[in-house]
Enzyme design. Structure first.
Site, PDB file in Angstrom:
ATOM      1  N   ALA A 241       0.821  -1.212   0.000  1.00 46.80           N
ATOM      2  CA  ALA A 241       0.000   0.000   0.000  1.00 46.80           C
ATOM      3  C   ALA A 241       0.857   1.264   0.000  1.00 46.80           C
ATOM      4  O   ALA A 241       2.090   1.213   0.097  1.00 46.80           O
ATOM      5  CB  ALA A 241      -0.946  -0.015   1.193  1.00 46.80           C
ATOM      6  N   HIS A 242       0.181   2.407  -0.081  1.00 46.97           N
ATOM      7  CA  HIS A 242       0.897   3.678  -0.225  1.00 46.97           C
ATOM      8  C   HIS A 242       1.763   3.982   1.001  1.00 46.97           C
ATOM      9  O   HIS A 242       1.396   3.740   2.136  1.00 46.97           O
ATOM     10  CB  HIS A 242      -0.049   4.835  -0.542  1.00 46.97           C
ATOM     11  CG  HIS A 242      -1.139   5.073   0.452  1.00 46.97           C
ATOM     12  ND1 HIS A 242      -2.123   6.007   0.240  1.00 46.97           N
ATOM     13  CD2 HIS A 242      -1.419   4.525   1.650  1.00 46.97           C
ATOM     14  CE1 HIS A 242      -2.951   6.024   1.258  1.00 46.97           C
ATOM     15  NE2 HIS A 242      -2.540   5.129   2.137  1.00 46.97           N
TER      16      HIS A 242
END
Length: 341
Positions: A241-242
């Site tokens: 994920a980011h």
């Protein structure tokens, strides 16, 4: 035409001690229980020593401790670590088809792209403006490389890889088919039940000598970058994920999910299907066994596990019932302790 490799040639590649006919040749590598006279094999676990004496392999990679279990007629490459030696020789003997050289006529290359020496770009690939491809980069068929992305020398993208804009990928990386790098992170604000998308304007920065398996997704950062440091290996079907930061030398097995803003230290081993919470840190040299559920930071190196090992359904139902009733058991136990005291 099939290439052949002599015992002496292979020994030179790995610095092995030789026993047997130095002129014997093999063509490829096979499992210990199936290898024939034209094949190389290896042993990396002592439980397979029982197979050594009857092995038909042309050449065996073994340790000094394995030698006494081999037939006197066997041709041996004797090394400290047979598995590492196997890995080196597997690269040396690799028969994986090479990518087509040059730039396919159907490739779409925008103005302002900088190409290094000996770059190969496959059929129907799209390279947008501002992209920089280093020397000996290989872009497979149907790949997409977005604006202003930089890919270092010797890196290969297999077919159907998607790399969004403003991504940086280092040298000598290998990215398997179907992987997406730089897609939007999962960033939204909730306004009284209505989701408002937050543009993800950070980058993905990938170091050198990184390998990423098929169909893995690495999201771009919300503001800062998602970072994968040098020598990281990531298996298939992982979700990064980011703003995740993965440290040097860490290995991530298949199906792992990492939530946003997680920091994973150096030289960690993350077992398959593990799920790791975000906005926290895992220190260096941590091993998380398969299907680990990591909800809190890990501050000490070591091996960590969670979950229930496989049981029959009947046993599992009993275990689940006991688990659900543990609070009541604890209350009764405390009540008994009070009476005794």
């Amino acid at each position: 035409m099939q290439k052949s490799y002599s015992l002496q040639e292979l020994a030179t590649q790995i610095g092995a001690t030789v026993r047997g006919n130095t002129d014997v040749v093999v063509e490829n590598i096979a499992p210990l229980d199936k290898a024939q006279s034209n094949q190389l094999t290896f042993i990396s676990n002592v439980k397979f020593r029982v197979l050594l004496k009857d092995s038909k392999a042309g050449i065996l990679i073994v340790s000094e401790e394995d030698v006494e279990h081999c037939s006197p007629e066997s041709n041996l490459l004797i090394v400290k670590d047979p598995y590492v030696a196997y890995a080196i020789l597997a690269q040396y003997m690799d028969s994986t088809p090479k990518a087509a050289q040059g730039i396919a006529k159907s490739a779409v290359i925008f103005d302002g792209v900088l190409l290094g020496e000996n770059v190969s770009i496959g059929a129907n690939a799209v390279i947008e403006e501002g992209v920089v491809l280093g020397d000996n980069v290989i872009i497979g068929a149907n790949c997409f490389v977005g604006k202003n992305t930089k890919i270092g020398s010797g890196t290969q993208l297999w077919a159907n890889v998607t790399v969004y804009h403003n991504v940086e990928i280092g040298a000598n990386c290998l990215i398997q088919s179907g992987t997406v790098i730089g897609s939007d992170g999962f960033g939204y604000a909730n306004d009284r039940g209505r989701w408002i998308k937050i543009p993800q304007v950070g980058q993905v920065i990938i170091g050198n000598n990184v390998e990423i398996g098929a169909n893995t997704c690495i999201d771009r950062g919300a503001l800062d970058a998602t970072i994968i440091e040098d020598n990281v290996i990531i298996d298939n079907l992982c979700q990064i994920a980011h703003n995740v930061h993965i440290g040097t030398g860490t290995a991530v097995a298949g199906g792992v999910i990492m939530a946003g803003s997680l920091t994973v230290g150096r030289y960690c081993l993350i077992g398959g299907a593990s799920v790791i919470n975000g906005h926290m840190e895992i220190c260096d040299k941590v091993t998380i066994t398969g299907m680990g559920m990591v909800m809190r930071p890990i501050t000490e190196p070591g091996v960590y596990s969670s979950g229930i090992p496989l049981q029959t359904n009947k046993e599992w139902r009993k275990t689940a019932a006991l688990t659900l009733g543990i609070d009541g058991i604890n209350k009764r136990l405390k009540a008994l302790e009070k009476k005794i005291s």
